[in-house]
Structure formats: C-alpha cells, structure tokens
Write an enzyme that holds these catalytic residues in place. Structure first.
Site, PDB file in Angstrom:
ATOM      1  N   GLU A 277       4.463  27.343  33.025  1.00 50.38           N
ATOM      2  CA  GLU A 277       4.607  26.539  32.662  1.00 50.38           C
ATOM      3  C   GLU A 277       3.176  25.490  32.608  1.00 50.38           C
ATOM      4  OE1 GLU A 277       7.904  24.779  34.541  1.00 50.38           O
ATOM      5  OE2 GLU A 277       9.389  25.373  32.717  1.00 50.38           O
ATOM      6  N   ASP A 350      16.947  29.826  33.458  1.00 49.33           N
ATOM      7  CA  ASP A 350      16.631  28.688  34.340  1.00 49.33           C
ATOM      8  C   ASP A 350      17.767  27.733  35.036  1.00 49.33           C
ATOM      9  OD1 ASP A 350      14.951  26.819  35.771  1.00 49.33           O
ATOM     10  OD2 ASP A 350      14.362  25.899  33.948  1.00 49.33           O
ATOM     11  N   GLU A 378      19.652  19.897  38.864  1.00 50.71           N
ATOM     12  CA  GLU A 378      18.804  19.422  37.538  1.00 50.71           C
ATOM     13  C   GLU A 378      19.544  19.611  36.220  1.00 50.71           C
ATOM     14  OE1 GLU A 378      15.240  21.689  37.300  1.00 50.71           O
ATOM     15  OE2 GLU A 378      14.948  21.045  35.245  1.00 50.71           O
TER      16      GLU A 378
HETATM   17  O1  GCW Z   1      13.456  24.320  35.288  1.00 55.91           O
HETATM   18  C1  GCW Z   1      12.233  23.918  35.336  1.00 55.91           C
HETATM   19  C2  GCW Z   1      12.020  22.500  35.855  1.00 55.91           C
HETATM   20  C3  GCW Z   1      10.660  22.093  36.252  1.00 55.91           C
HETATM   21  C4  GCW Z   1      10.322  23.089  37.402  1.00 55.91           C
HETATM   22  C5  GCW Z   1      10.286  24.569  36.752  1.00 55.91           C
HETATM   23  C6  GCW Z   1      10.018  25.656  38.071  1.00 55.91           C
HETATM   24  C7  GCW Z   1       8.787  22.580  39.187  1.00 55.91           C
HETATM   25  O2  GCW Z   1      12.490  21.764  34.702  1.00 55.91           O
HETATM   26  O3  GCW Z   1      10.602  20.729  36.641  1.00 55.91           O
HETATM   27  O4  GCW Z   1       8.994  22.809  37.830  1.00 55.91           O
HETATM   28  O5  GCW Z   1      11.738  24.703  36.522  1.00 55.91           O
HETATM   29  O6  GCW Z   1      10.980  26.012  38.563  1.00 55.91           O
HETATM   30  O7  GCW Z   1       8.795  25.911  37.970  1.00 55.91           O
END
Ligand code: GCW
Length: 667
Positions: A277, A350, A378
């Site tokens: 990311e 995720d 989340e």
């Molecule tokens: O699920 C995603 C989240 C991000 C997070 C990422 C990760 C810290 O939306 O906010 O970043 O995973 O786990 O690195």
C-alpha cells in the site's frame, strides 16, 4: 422529654443518611467503563508470603491485597522456583499460592487466582503455560495523535501540539492503567506506532518518549516494539539509498539500533510493513522481502530483538488479491533468519467479517509465522456495532490446514506444536484510544480482553471468555434501583442473555453485511457502510467492491476454483478439492470461491437469490433481538452504561437495515 439538641441530632443523622444514599447512588451511576474488567472490590484482609522483592512481584502483592475475595486472614505464598512443568512465564496455581519460574509468571498466576475468585470459579491445582511466547498489541497510532482505523479517540501515546513530547503525570497514570489491564490478561508486548510508519519515530526526541512509556510498562512485563519505515536511512539519515545490501545502509541501521538499545535495553524489536500500500521496501531496490528482513534481523540479533515482517502485500496488477501474499512469500520459505517472524493477517484479503483462513498458515515450513488479528473493528461496524470477535478468531484458529494431516489447526501451526519455531507470537491491532471507556463501545472492551486471553491459551472457547468478561465487567451487586437479586436470578436474566447476544453477534454482522462468502463491498475507504456499487473512475480496481462480488445479470461471486483464479490450490488437500467442488464447498464460503447464477439451488432447496435475501433479513432481525435483550437489562445495570449501549444499539439496528437495503436493492 426530647430536647432540641436530640431533635437536631436526629435530623442531622437523617440528613447524613440521605447524603450517603445520594452519593452512593451517584457513585453507582458514575460507572463509565474506565475500570474495564478490573473493577474495585470489597476485599478481605489477607497475608502474602514472598521472599522476592521487585517491582513486578510487588505489583502481584498489591493486586492480591486490592482484590482478595477469599477467606479473611488467609495466607498466599508466591514463590519463584523452577519447575519443569512450567514454561516461560507460565505458572502453577493451587489454593496455597502461585509458583513460577519468573516474576512475570507470579504476576500472571496472581491475576488468574483473582479472576477465579471474581468469577466464582474454584481454585483448582493447575499449571498454565502460554500458547505464544509473545502476545502483542499493535497500535496503529500516528505520531500526531491520530489513530489509523481507531474509533475510540486519539492515541494514548502520542499527541499534537507544542508540548506533545513532554511526559506528564497524567500520561504516566494512563499508561500504567493500560499496562495493568494488559498484564491482567497476559499481553506482554505493545507496538507503539502505526505500521504506516513515520521515520520520525527513530528521532531521539521521539525515542525519549518511547523510553518513558517503556519505563512505565516494564514492571507489568510489557515490552515495547517499534514500527519502522524502510526508507528511514534516506528520510532520516540523509543517505542516498535505503538498499538493504548497501554497506552504508547496513551501518546506519546498526548505529540506530545501538542508540535505541542504549536508551531502552529491552526493546522487543521491529514491526515492518514493506512494499505494501505505498510503503517503501526492499523491492524498491530489486531485493526480496527476505533480504530486507534479514538485514534488520542481523542488526537486532546482538540485542535479542526480533523482526515481525508483515505478509500483507498485494498489487493492483494481479488478477486475484487473495492469492498474492502466498505467491510472494512461499518461494522465500527457508530464507529468513531465525529472529524474523512473518506476520500474516488471519485472512487472505483483509480482516473481512468472514474469509477463509490465509493459506500461508500451514504452508510455511521453515519460517516462523504469526497471526495478526484485528481487534479494532475496521470492517465490523467500528465502535458503533456490538460485535464480539472471539467467535471469528476461534473459527480461524481451529481451522484445519492439514499441513501435517488432520488436526493441523492454525493454532497448532503457529504455536510451535507442528514445526518448532524459535519465537512464537500473535498480534492484535488494538482498539484503544483516549475515550473514557478506552474502546468507544463498552462491548468492544470484550474484544481486547478476549484477545489477551486467547493469546495466552489458544484453546479457550468464546463461551468461556465471554462468561468471564461479563462477570468481571458488570457487577451483580450494583444497581441503580434498590432491587437486589440472587446469583441465579442474575445469571438467568443477565449473564445468559447477554452472553448469547455476544456469541451471536459476529454471525449477525456477517448476515447483514456480507453473507455466503461475499467480502469487501464497502462504499469507499471508510470501510463502514455498504457500497457494492462503489467504483469511482480511475480508482484501483482491487479497491472497488465490483472486483470482489463480480455481480452481473448472470450471477455473483469470485471464481477462485481451478478454472478461475485457482486460489483453491493454495490449500492442502482435502481442503483444496473441498473448496473447489460446489457440492462440498461450505456455504459460508460459497461466493468467496465460486461465481454462481442467481438461481443456483442451495442445499436447503432455496435459490441463491432467496438465500441471500434470507441472510440479510435474518441479520437485521438478530440485531433487533439484541436491542430487545438489552432493553430488558435495565434493572441489572448502571444507568450510564445502560444508556450508552442502548443508544449504540439503536444505531446498530439502523446500520443493519441500511446494509440489507443497500445490498439487496443493488444486487
Ligand atoms: O485494512 C487495511 C487498512 C489500512 C491498514 C492496512 C494494513 C495500516 O484499511 O488502514 O494500514 O490494512 O494492515 O497495513
């Protein structure tokens, strides 16, 4: 004859009695959740015999005297004596006291003893050893005090402003309360900053604050860890590159690590999000994850530090995001140093409400591997929805990977029972912030509690942990009504219905959000409400819901079978064939692995579309039921928490309805 003086005295007494009653009632109503599961108790005096004297043992001693519910005058012996049946910071408990190999073992044993008293369980002779050596909370806290995916206010560690790095007495008190809560459930590590890491964390002024935090956490047995930014040599050190094989870069890290350990000698190590990311990583220099991780591991080794290297990687170019971390990490199996642990999210995409377990569990054989769970909700209603996550984590840890035949559960693949690992660990992304009740929702505290208990013993059940948490968190003695009740009454009318509600809550969330294997259909990056239609022009496809649900006039679901993306192939047999074949694929994962026509016949005879409608509606009904249960609990609970949860449940009901309507109307 009654004199004026006597009348006056009598009136004064009545006045004082009324005042006391008023204050008591106020005290009851002032329950704000800050005490968590560590409520104050009316204690009986007791004696502690212990020849040790250290900050940790002294805490154990004080806890016993602050919380003792056993017989008055009883003597408890705390002894540090090595015993082969006790491992690491485990302990041996019996009615006469606690024995352990380490001071921390004594502390954990004392917390268990008190927990037993406070939950009306007998003290039986038992040896308890932790499932994982490291039980860690990952804080996604930014250095300006905001918390990524935090729903309980600002960070307890960092803040913005002029004096943001000054350590106040208030900070220290809060960190101590935090440390105590963690130690009481066996958590022994905290990563203090976000994995999307600012290089600034390694500046001396920030390290000094880290030291202050570590000093408060230490007596409670909590080690601190830091998330680091792979580009720090360039961004902080002014070097031209952060290539892990460059001699200057290696020296830079060695010098920095030396500086860190000279300040804080017991740092646990680093957590790294690399090439994920947008975060920098070794691949930016044509190096592998192993080369990047090993460079840091070598620099940390002399100090006993470890590297937790995250496997959360995916690129927009690949056809199936769910496959990617396996595809990238399996070829590296065996190349990592023994002080590197690959930190893998429980699921391949995720932290969704439901996904199958990540196939990396059970696949890595020569590399240490640890699970990352997400305590902060989340993708599960954040701090507005009541979702007890333990049923999800239990489903995950008890999933059979078949790595070494039947019974190779994820739990056993990570705790060293199948392949020995030099270090064993488990991490949970924290849901803690500056909110008075720490977690935003009173019931979100249960997820923090549960994470710790499960990290200590990965065989504990959701039911057992929920039972404990309710007994510890809500007192049966206190009520804002003058009514009293006996234990049976309390259990029947409060404990059982609340526990049932908690145990059903995750399945309810799956039902009203993403049943039958649907996943990642949120309207945008907030990850809160529904948006199966959400696909703004130009956005990475794998950040849009249509990529995941693949719904069109013909059908719905992601084809990950052998004729699709072939993600099924990442699982061992018999799972691989089981997931691949429609007849054997568990319906909870149906649309995760298969793309099916809307009129596909389910096992119960309904067509897929009807079954989807049924699940969405069922989810909404379940939340309505939770609301009813809670409304009935008014007599059993203090006003503040009753009203706060009631108001959250109102919102929860509306949210569930919006999920159902949004998704069904779109589909
Ligand atoms: O699920 C995603 C989240 C991000 C997070 C990422 C990760 C810290 O939306 O906010 O970043 O995973 O786990 O690195």
């Amino acid at each position: 004859m009654i004199t004026m003086k006597e009348i006056y005295k009598h009136l004064m007494r009545i006045f004082i009695e009324i005042l006391v009653l008023f204050l008591a009632a106020f005290a009851v109503q002032a329950e704000n959740g800050h005490e968590l599961w560590l409520r104050k108790h009316n204690v009986n005096p007791m004696n502690v015999v212990c020849s040790e004297n250290s900050p940790t043992v002294n805490i154990a001693h004080q806890e016993l005297q602050k919380g003792w519910q056993g017989k008055t005058g009883e003597t408890i012996v705390l002894s540090i004596k090595s015993d082969k049946s006790i491992q690491g910071d485990g302990y041996k408990l019996d009615a006469s006291g606690v024995q352990a190999n380490t001071e921390l073992g004594i502390l954990y044993g004392v917390y268990e003893l008190l927990r037993r008293q406070h939950t009306d369980q007998p003290i039986i002779d038992e040896v308890s050893n932790p499932s994982y050596e490291r039980r860690i909370l990952d804080h996604w806290d930014n250095l300006d005090g905001t918390v990524e995916r935090g729903y309980a206010g600002y960070s307890i560690f960092w803040r913005q402003g002029k004096d943001s790095l000054a350590v106040t007495e208030r900070d220290k008190l809060l960190w101590q309360e935090y440390a105590r809560a963690n130690a009481s459930v066996g958590i022994n590590g905290s990563v203090l900053n976000n994995v999307n890491a600012s290089p600034k964390i390694l500046k001396i002024e920030f390290l000094k604050r880290v030291k202050a935090i570590a000093d408060v956490l230490r007596p409670y047995g909590i080690k601190i860890y830091l998330s680091i930014n792979f580009s720090s040599p360039v961004m902080l050190g002014g070097l031209k590159t952060s290539d892990p094989l460059d001699a200057k870069v290696i020296t830079w890290w060695k010098t920095k690590i030396k500086e860190i350990y000279s300040l804080i000698p017991d740092v646990g190590g680093f957590l790294v999000k690399a090439n994920s990311e947008g975060q920098p990583g070794p691949q930016d220099f044509g190096r592998t994850h192993a080369e990047g991780a090993n460079m840091m591991a070598d620099a940390l080794k002399p100090y006993g530090g470890i590297v937790m290297w995250r496997a959360f990687v995916y690129s927009p170019k690949e056809r199936d995001r769910a496959r990617q971390s396996y595809d990238e990490f399996i070829p590296l199996d065996g190349q990592f140093r023994d002080n590197v642990i690959i930190q893998v999210k429980n699921s391949p995409v995720d932290f969704q409400p439901r996904e199958p377990f990540s196939p990396l569990f059970g696949a890595m054989k020569k590399t240490s591997i640890m699970a990352e769970l997400q305590i902060t909700q989340e993708y599960l209603g954040q701090s507005n929805q009541l979702v007890y996550l333990l049923t999800m984590w239990e489903e995950f840890l008890q999933s059979d990977t078949y790595q070494e035949g039947t019974g190779s559960t994820v739990a056993r693949c990570t705790d060293g029972s199948i392949f020995p690992q030099k270090y064993t660990a488990i991490a949970g992304v924290a849901n803690i912030g500056l909110d008075t009740n720490w977690c935003g929702h009173h019931f979100a505290q249960a997820n923090w509690y549960a994470f710790g208990r499960l990290a200590w013993n990965n065989r504990l059940t959701s039911d057992k942990i929920a039972d404990e948490w309710i007994r510890l968190t809500f007192s049966r003695q206190q009520t804002n009504h003058s009514k009293t009740w006996n234990d049976n009454d309390w259990e029947e009318h409060f404990l059982f219905p609340i526990k049932q509600m908690m145990l059903q809550s995750r399945e309810a969330a799956v039902n009203y959000m993403m049943p039958l294997g649907l996943h990642h259909i949120f309207a945008g990056d907030h990850h809160y409400g529904p948006g199966p239609w959400y696909a703004p022009k130009g956005l990475r496809l794998d950040w849009t819901p249509p990529y995941y649900h693949q719904a069109d006039t013909n059908g719905i679901g992601f084809d990950r079978t052998r004729t699709g993306s072939n993600a099924v192939n990442q699982y061992h047999e018999p799972l691989c064939s089981q997931f691949n074949k429609l007849e054997t694929c568990p319906e909870i994962y149906l649309l995760w692995f298969h793309h099916l026509p809307w009129d596909y016949k389910m096992k119960n005879g309904r067509i897929l579309w009807d079954e989807l409608c049924y699940h969405y509606d069922n989810g909404v009904q379940q939340v309505h039921q939770f609301q009813k249960i809670w409304d009935n609990e008014k007599p059993y609970i203090d006003t503040q928490r009753f009203e706060e949860v009631q108001s959250k449940l109102r919102r929860h009901c509306r949210d569930a309805q919006i999920w159902k309507d949004g998704c069904l109307l779109y589909f």
